[in-house]
Design a protein around this motif. Structure first.
Motif, mmCIF file in Angstrom:
data_model
loop_
_atom_site.group_PDB
_atom_site.id
_atom_site.type_symbol
_atom_site.label_atom_id
_atom_site.label_comp_id
_atom_site.label_asym_id
_atom_site.label_seq_id
_atom_site.Cartn_x
_atom_site.Cartn_y
_atom_site.Cartn_z
ATOM 1 N N SER A 48 -49.521 -39.472 -21.550
ATOM 2 C CA SER A 48 -50.581 -38.709 -22.224
ATOM 3 C C SER A 48 -51.696 -38.325 -21.246
ATOM 4 O O SER A 48 -52.222 -37.204 -21.293
ATOM 5 C CB SER A 48 -51.158 -39.520 -23.397
ATOM 6 O OG SER A 48 -51.613 -40.783 -22.955
ATOM 7 N N SER A 49 -52.051 -39.211 -20.337
ATOM 8 C CA SER A 49 -53.124 -38.868 -19.395
ATOM 9 C C SER A 49 -52.648 -37.838 -18.381
ATOM 10 O O SER A 49 -53.417 -36.962 -17.966
ATOM 11 C CB SER A 49 -53.642 -40.113 -18.672
ATOM 12 O OG SER A 49 -52.620 -40.741 -17.942
ATOM 13 N N LEU A 50 -51.380 -37.912 -18.019
ATOM 14 C CA LEU A 50 -50.876 -36.914 -17.066
ATOM 15 C C LEU A 50 -50.860 -35.530 -17.712
ATOM 16 O O LEU A 50 -51.310 -34.541 -17.121
ATOM 17 C CB LEU A 50 -49.483 -37.295 -16.557
ATOM 18 C CG LEU A 50 -49.151 -36.563 -15.260
ATOM 19 C CD1 LEU A 50 -48.394 -37.450 -14.293
ATOM 20 C CD2 LEU A 50 -48.391 -35.281 -15.505
ATOM 21 N N GLU A 51 -50.389 -35.462 -18.966
ATOM 22 C CA GLU A 51 -50.420 -34.161 -19.641
ATOM 23 C C GLU A 51 -51.856 -33.693 -19.856
ATOM 24 O O GLU A 51 -52.165 -32.502 -19.712
ATOM 25 C CB GLU A 51 -49.692 -34.207 -20.995
ATOM 26 C CG GLU A 51 -49.452 -32.807 -21.549
ATOM 27 C CD GLU A 51 -49.669 -32.687 -23.053
ATOM 28 O OE1 GLU A 51 -49.812 -33.713 -23.731
ATOM 29 O OE2 GLU A 51 -49.723 -31.547 -23.537
ATOM 30 N N TYR A 90 -47.775 -35.030 -25.508
ATOM 31 C CA TYR A 90 -47.347 -36.367 -25.098
ATOM 32 C C TYR A 90 -48.429 -37.363 -25.510
ATOM 33 O O TYR A 90 -49.352 -37.646 -24.757
ATOM 34 C CB TYR A 90 -47.125 -36.410 -23.582
ATOM 35 C CG TYR A 90 -45.976 -35.544 -23.107
ATOM 36 C CD1 TYR A 90 -44.704 -36.080 -22.933
ATOM 37 C CD2 TYR A 90 -46.172 -34.186 -22.843
ATOM 38 C CE1 TYR A 90 -43.646 -35.288 -22.500
ATOM 39 C CE2 TYR A 90 -45.124 -33.387 -22.411
ATOM 40 C CZ TYR A 90 -43.869 -33.947 -22.240
ATOM 41 O OH TYR A 90 -42.831 -33.159 -21.813
ATOM 42 N N LYS A 91 -48.308 -37.833 -26.734
ATOM 43 C CA LYS A 91 -49.326 -38.768 -27.225
ATOM 44 C C LYS A 91 -49.051 -40.199 -26.751
ATOM 45 O O LYS A 91 -49.943 -41.041 -26.736
ATOM 46 C CB LYS A 91 -49.383 -38.714 -28.756
ATOM 47 C CG LYS A 91 -50.019 -37.404 -29.263
ATOM 48 C CD LYS A 91 -51.461 -37.288 -28.778
ATOM 49 C CE LYS A 91 -52.096 -35.966 -29.143
ATOM 50 N NZ LYS A 91 -53.402 -35.777 -28.460
ATOM 51 N N SER A 92 -47.798 -40.476 -26.422
ATOM 52 C CA SER A 92 -47.474 -41.793 -25.862
ATOM 53 C C SER A 92 -46.290 -41.620 -24.919
ATOM 54 O O SER A 92 -45.676 -40.548 -24.858
ATOM 55 C CB SER A 92 -47.120 -42.796 -26.965
ATOM 56 O OG SER A 92 -45.786 -42.582 -27.394
ATOM 57 N N ASN A 93 -45.956 -42.702 -24.213
ATOM 58 C CA ASN A 93 -44.818 -42.636 -23.292
ATOM 59 C C ASN A 93 -43.518 -42.354 -24.033
ATOM 60 O O ASN A 93 -42.558 -41.842 -23.454
ATOM 61 C CB ASN A 93 -44.701 -43.948 -22.509
ATOM 62 C CG ASN A 93 -45.848 -44.126 -21.530
ATOM 63 O OD1 ASN A 93 -46.519 -43.158 -21.171
ATOM 64 N ND2 ASN A 93 -46.073 -45.359 -21.101
#
Ligand SMILES: [Ca+2]
Length: 297
Positions: A48-51, A90-93
């Motif tokens: 999520s942080s990468l997106e 992408y809210k989670s892995n």
């Protein structure tokens, strides 16, 4: 335009974030296509942080894969939690595809050759090389890489020191084994940028305080800049030529001990591997990076 897949241990450190800005700026300037990102550690907010970061950079719809069994050292980097707020898909892995499958799919679907830029751990690439044919492609991983990958650019190794143990090669037993596999089995050329190259080049000290990249550095405790292992490797890949990027290099064969991650290099004119050596003082590379990543505010 050249196509690049970015592999990253997007997590503990913040130089991966600086590297991704280098790539995003190059995408916006239509120098490269970023066709996928594969994360090779697995912190809660990795995907999520990468997106979120890609979205803030204005680079959309890049597929993200992850190794959900990748190392998780138990940290919760503040910058990742903040960047996650900007994610959409992408809210989670769990929303990210398996990293090996994403590599296989991207390579199988690629019209031309692809380059891989890896600035983290090597177990997903090793898994790709050891993969068998499947519903995506009948080719094995080695065959697929041989057919579709032009070259691998890799931040790893301590090449000034025979038997050196560098983080990406040796942080875990999984990393050690994977690094051995890459050096033994990768059927295409690899250029390594070692720890000794980026450690004393400090980039990111001139960012605007309202820049979310500055915030990521600040949250890491690197508000005055960070060693440039990953952004230097990203820029080397973007430029696509060691000499044009300001490096000499040594050609030969790299190997990594599977038990402990120690690296060795045997020079030979017909080797598949290179490691780079700086041609200029640190300030040359620092200024070059700081200019590319400068705040857009
Ligand atoms: Ca990294």
């Amino acid at each position: 335009m050249r196509s690049i897949i970015f592999g990253t241990d997007w997590g503990e450190d913040c130089d991966d974030v600086v590297a991704l800005r280098v790539l995003c700026r190059s995408v916006k300037e239509e120098k490269i296509n970023l066709i996928g990102v594969v994360i090779n550690d697995a912190i809660d907010y990795s995907a999520s942080s990468l997106e979120g970061f890609l979205n803030k950079e204005g680079v959309y719809n890049v597929p993200i894969g992850i190794d959900k069994s990748g190392a998780n050292f138990g940290s919760h980097p503040t910058y990742q939690i903040k960047l996650s707020e900007f994610s959409k898909n992408y809210k989670s892995n769990d929303d990210a595809e398996n990293g090996i499958r994403l590599y296989r799919r991207l390579l199988a679907n690629a019209k031309g050759k692809v380059e891989i830029l890896e600035v983290g751990f090597l177990q997903v690439l090793a898994g790709l090389l050891e993969s068998e044919g499947d519903d995506i492609s009948s080719l094995t991983g080695v065959e697929l890489v041989k057919e579709k990958v032009e070259k691998v650019w890799c931040m790893a190794g301590k090449w000034h020191e025979d038997g050196g143990r560098e983080y990406n090669f040796s942080r875990t037993s999984v990393a050690c084994k994977a690094s051995y596999v890459i050096c033994e089995k990768c059927p295409v050329p690899i250029t390594f940028l070692g720890w000794e190259i980026g450690n004393s080049v400090i980039s990111g000290s001139k960012l605007d305080k309202n820049d979310y990249l500055y915030q990521a550095l600040y949250d890491h405790g690197s508000e005055n800049g960070r060693s440039s292992w990953d952004p230097m490797t990203a820029l080397l890949a973007v430029i696509g030529d060691e000499e044009k990027a300001g490096y000499d290099y040594v050609v030969g064969t790299a190997c990594v001990e599977a038990e402990n991650g120690k690296n060795h290099f045997t020079p030979s004119s017909d080797g598949m591997h290179k490691y780079v050596i700086k041609k200029f003082d640190d300030i040359y590379y620092q200024n070059q990076l700081d200019d590319i990543i400068k705040s857009d505010i």
